[in-house]
Design an enzyme around this catalytic site. Structure first.
Site, mmCIF file in Angstrom:
data_model
loop_
_atom_site.group_PDB
_atom_site.id
_atom_site.type_symbol
_atom_site.label_atom_id
_atom_site.label_comp_id
_atom_site.label_asym_id
_atom_site.label_seq_id
_atom_site.Cartn_x
_atom_site.Cartn_y
_atom_site.Cartn_z
ATOM 1 N N ASP A 126 38.581 -42.919 69.647
ATOM 2 C CA ASP A 126 39.623 -43.784 68.918
ATOM 3 C C ASP A 126 38.858 -44.350 67.803
ATOM 4 O O ASP A 126 37.756 -44.502 67.518
ATOM 5 C CB ASP A 126 40.228 -44.928 69.902
ATOM 6 C CG ASP A 126 41.705 -45.150 69.524
ATOM 7 O OD1 ASP A 126 42.013 -44.802 68.399
ATOM 8 O OD2 ASP A 126 42.181 -45.735 70.337
ATOM 9 N N ASP A 160 48.789 -44.800 65.268
ATOM 10 C CA ASP A 160 49.689 -45.794 66.079
ATOM 11 C C ASP A 160 51.038 -45.989 65.369
ATOM 12 O O ASP A 160 51.453 -46.963 64.829
ATOM 13 C CB ASP A 160 48.986 -47.144 65.961
ATOM 14 C CG ASP A 160 47.548 -46.994 67.033
ATOM 15 O OD1 ASP A 160 47.343 -46.171 67.619
ATOM 16 O OD2 ASP A 160 46.929 -48.084 66.849
ATOM 17 N N GLU A 181 38.355 -43.663 61.845
ATOM 18 C CA GLU A 181 38.376 -43.753 60.465
ATOM 19 C C GLU A 181 37.177 -44.278 59.637
ATOM 20 O O GLU A 181 36.716 -43.816 58.475
ATOM 21 C CB GLU A 181 39.612 -44.428 59.630
ATOM 22 C CG GLU A 181 40.846 -43.935 60.597
ATOM 23 C CD GLU A 181 41.111 -44.681 61.932
ATOM 24 O OE1 GLU A 181 40.441 -45.527 62.630
ATOM 25 O OE2 GLU A 181 42.051 -44.050 62.731
#
Length: 783
Positions: free
Chosen positions: A382, A455, A385
């Site tokens: 997760d 998300d 980035e």
């Protein structure tokens, strides 16, 4: 701080010189040096740098080295031209402009005159340059790619777009054109892409040189093949990963997670994967992402994994790149100087430096010892980035193993994901690596990772925008992508979640879309998403959800064979329509349809139809969805078998359990048995649907389904060919072998027409039944 700008140009009065290299030429112009290198006869690297720097950086993306390419160099009227058998590349000695043409002399792309700029800047103590190059595109050409973005644009012309890794935004500085070329801007800093009436430009906020690759493919598939040749091929994922995945934010205990799998088995709803999201490490943020089961509600993780496996399912687990202050990994990375001082979420946690090979090894060691060792099957990496609070370059003072963070920021995901993949591959080839991750960079396909759209919120508008987001991402050469079915955050629009009938309708339609993406995965927050949360068997939402999960499993032979085409031949799962119909200009900016594999035209329903604002449900007043059938070929309605002419717009009736699906004439579609998990039954009996109207081919691929023996040649293929004139299906001789391969099987052949061979149910009676033992056979079928 901005100091001054160099705009490089050359006048007639100034002498120029060039020398031929093994793969191209090097030009010395008064204010810069230009390198042109053939990597293949159709791929050229262009590097430009000020003479005082002469710096060509190593690439995080490109793994290919230049081939030996035969080319000629010609000079005429201040133009130097390099000619290979695939393309011409020219440099204007007066302006520094580089251009590219087909071997027949037709212009593909050119830089603008005086379009190279280096602007010195300083971030804290880091001196670097803004690096800019502008190009001239034809007014009528469409372009695709640039990663994953949420604006709903299909054609990426006429915009300014900051390419920066963020939650829901994936930055890939690559585009391809309807003219059959691609351009990869190889810079890992935040980059501004602009396109307007005067120019198309990349401007990176940090760099030392212009560095890009031009790919002359001739068509979209060859452009993607060229991109993968440069940056790496796609490994096969295990068969089970193409089944249905259930997840939520989050399962509170290991018992709750196992009970979900048990419930799916009791309801006889197929399931292959379940994911444990965060806080299995505990709820204290200081222990954030410990990569250990410190939460007392996960007291026996080995038992949890064994129970999931005992139910013939698989489990993946959430792992982040950042660590809380009291975790052992935080302390280890801090002691070794391998933490990056970049605040993210939670604010007290810091990410590790994935550019450091020792840090990547430490990261993997924790995963191996605490997760891999107990049988966890996949890694949900997760926030790769990574998720940062500060995005201002001037405030980013962190240095990484690979240099200042400003220069490598967009490469964080490929470095982190690549470390996990490579370390697991070193450990074993018995189990295929599976990685789900929130971000990506060019070349990440070589790690087999599946990206998802982040998300995103639960709304009809957001659902619609996921289509163009996934298609443009796929156009960059990275084939594995998906979304949170139902949208991640339902709180804002549907605070009651599954109890709101309006949300149930949205989820049903999102689930239909999810069935036709490379990974079918339900996930979200604010409301649970398991199928039994939407009602019981016999209720409209439950039945519609199950219908598409069942259909997904029947399509596994088609999906897995497509995966082989992706890995072996550079194919693409989610195909924007310009790829197959470049001459049909209507599809160039069509942002709600695509091909799934080579045969299936998918049109997700992206507006509410059956639940009113007063929350009443009316399923009897059937609504329609507009569909455009691309020109040049006929199409079959998957649900009815009706044959339709291409090049027309139609209104397809779309009751709650129908999403428009059309099959290209000439397609050969294999359907597998009804199962509860991917490997429950062998493919000893397959229904082979033939859609007449054009010649067609399909290759059925099989292997051991979950190891890397296919890389050693242990797999089999069976080629099917439909001769439309002769109305004959040829099933070719089986090629290859592998342990456990079926020696005998039954193919149930169905020639599709109106109301015959239609819909999601297998046919009770086939037109022909063929006992196949590996030898070529021909079957004559009649219309």
């Amino acid at each position: 701080m901005l100091f001054f700008v160099f705009i490089f140009f050359v006048g007639n009065s100034v002498g120029q010189s060039y020398r031929k290299t093994d793969s191209g030429i090097r030009l010395s112009l008064p204010e810069m040096e230009v390198d042109l290198q053939f990597y293949t006869s159709g791929i050229v690297r262009v590097c430009k740098s000020p003479k005082s720097i002469q710096y060509h950086p190593e690439s995080f993306s490109v793994v290919k080295t230049p081939e030996k390419v035969s080319f000629q160099v010609m000079e005429k009227d201040s133009i130097i031209t390099l000619k290979s058998d695939r393309m011409d590349v020219y440099v204007n000695l007066k302006t520094g402009k580089v251009g590219f043409m087909n071997s027949d002399g037709h212009n593909l792309l050119s830089e603008t005159d005086y379009g190279t700029q280096f602007t010195p800047v300083k971030y804290d103590k880091v001196s670097t340059c803004l690096v800019r190059q502008s190009f001239r595109l034809d007014s009528c050409e469409a372009i695709y790619g640039l990663g994953q973005h949420q604006a709903g644009k299909m054609n990426q012309r006429n915009q300014a777009l900051l390419l920066r890794q963020e939650n829901t935004e994936i930055a890939i500085p690559f585009f391809q054109s309807t003219k059959g070329y691609g351009l990869f801007w190889d810079n890992t800093a935040y980059t501004l892409f602009t396109d307007n009436d005067t120019e198309t430009a990349f401007e990176s906020y940090a760099g030392e040189c212009v560095d890009y690759y031009f790919i002359n493919g001739g068509n979209a598939d060859n452009v993607i093949r060229g991109m993968r040749e440069l940056t790496g091929q796609v490994p096969m994922n295990a068969l089970w990963t193409y089944g249905f995945w259930q997840s939520r934010e989050r399962y509170q205990s290991q018992e709750e997670l196992v009970d979900v799998v048990k419930k799916y088995r009791e309801l006889q709803v197929p399931l292959d994967g379940i994911i444990q999201d965060w806080q299995y490490w505990g709820t204290d943020q200081a222990f954030w992402n410990a990569i250990a089961f410190n939460n007392p509600k996960f007291s026996n993780p080995q038992k949890m994994v064994d129970e999931v496996h005992g139910l013939n399912a698989h489990i993946a687990i959430s792992i982040w790149p950042s660590f809380g202050t009291k975790t052992n990994l935080y302390k280890t990375f801090q002691e070794k100087g391998m933490l990056l001082s970049l605040k993210g979420w939670p604010d007290s946690a810091l990410p590790y430096d994935p550019f450091n090979p020792e840090a990547r090894a430490i990261y993997w060691k924790a995963i191996k010892e605490n997760m891999y060792s107990i049988g966890i099957d996949g890694w949900w990496l997760d926030a790769t980035e990574p998720e940062l609070n500060v995005k201002d370059y001037y405030a980013m003072k962190q240095n990484t193993y690979a240099g200042p963070y400003q220069k490598v920021a967009n490469a964080f995901p490929i470095a982190s994901v690549g470390g996990v993949y490579e370390n697991q591959r070193k450990l074993s080839s018995d189990k295929r690596v599976f990685i789900l991750t929130r971000s990506a960079f060019a070349g990440q396909q070589r790690y087999g990772a599946t990206s998802w759209s982040g998300d995103v919120k639960s709304s009809w508008d957001v659902l619609h925008k996921q289509i163009s987001a996934g298609l443009n991402f796929s156009a960059c050469g990275i084939p594995y992508w998906n979304t949170d079915i139902g949208g991640f955050a339902s709180c804002n629009f549907y605070p009651e979640g599954v109890n709101d009938l309006s949300y149930r309708e949205l989820y049903v339609r999102w689930n239909q879309f999810g069935a036709f993406t490379p990974m079918m995965r339900s996930h979200g927050t604010c409301s649970p998403r398991e199928i039994y949360q939407f009602g019981e068997k016999g209720t409209w939402a439950f039945d519609a959800i199950k219908k598409y999960i069942d259909l997904r499993y029947k399509m596994l032979p088609y999906i897995y064979s497509t995966a082989w085409q992706v890995s072996r031949y550079g194919d693409t799962f989610m195909r924007a329509l310009f790829m197959d119909f470049p001459q049909d200009t209507i599809v160039h900016d069509l942002n709600n349809q695509y091909l799934f594999g080579r045969s299936l035209l998918v049109v997700p329903v992206t507006r509410p139809m059956y639940v009113g604002k007063d929350k009443t449900v009316n399923l009897k007043n059937i609504q329609t969805t507009d569909v455009y059938l691309p020109s040049g070929i006929n199409w079959f309605d998957f649900w009815t078998g009706e044959q339709l002419l291409g090049g027309q717009k139609i209104a397809k009736e779309t009751p709650i359990d129908i999403m428009p699906i059309y099959v290209k004439a000439g397609s050969i579609l294999p359907l597998g048995p009804e199962v509860q998990y991917a490997e429950e039954k062998s493919w000893d009996t397959l229904e082979i649907r033939v859609y007449p109207g054009a010649d067609g081919n399909f290759v059925l691929y099989e292997d051991e389904f979950d190891n890397y023996n296919y890389e050693k040649g242990l797999y089999s293929t069976i080629a099917f060919h439909w001769d439309n004139t002769q109305k004959t299906l040829t099933i070719g001789e089986r090629k290859g072998d592998f342990p456990g391969m079926l020696k005998k099987r039954n193919f149930r052949i169905v020639l599709v027409d109106n109301q015959h061979g239609a819909g999601d149910n297998l046919m009770k009676k086939a037109d022909r039944s063929v006992s196949y033992t590996g030898k070529e056979c021909r079957i004559k079928l009649l219309d």
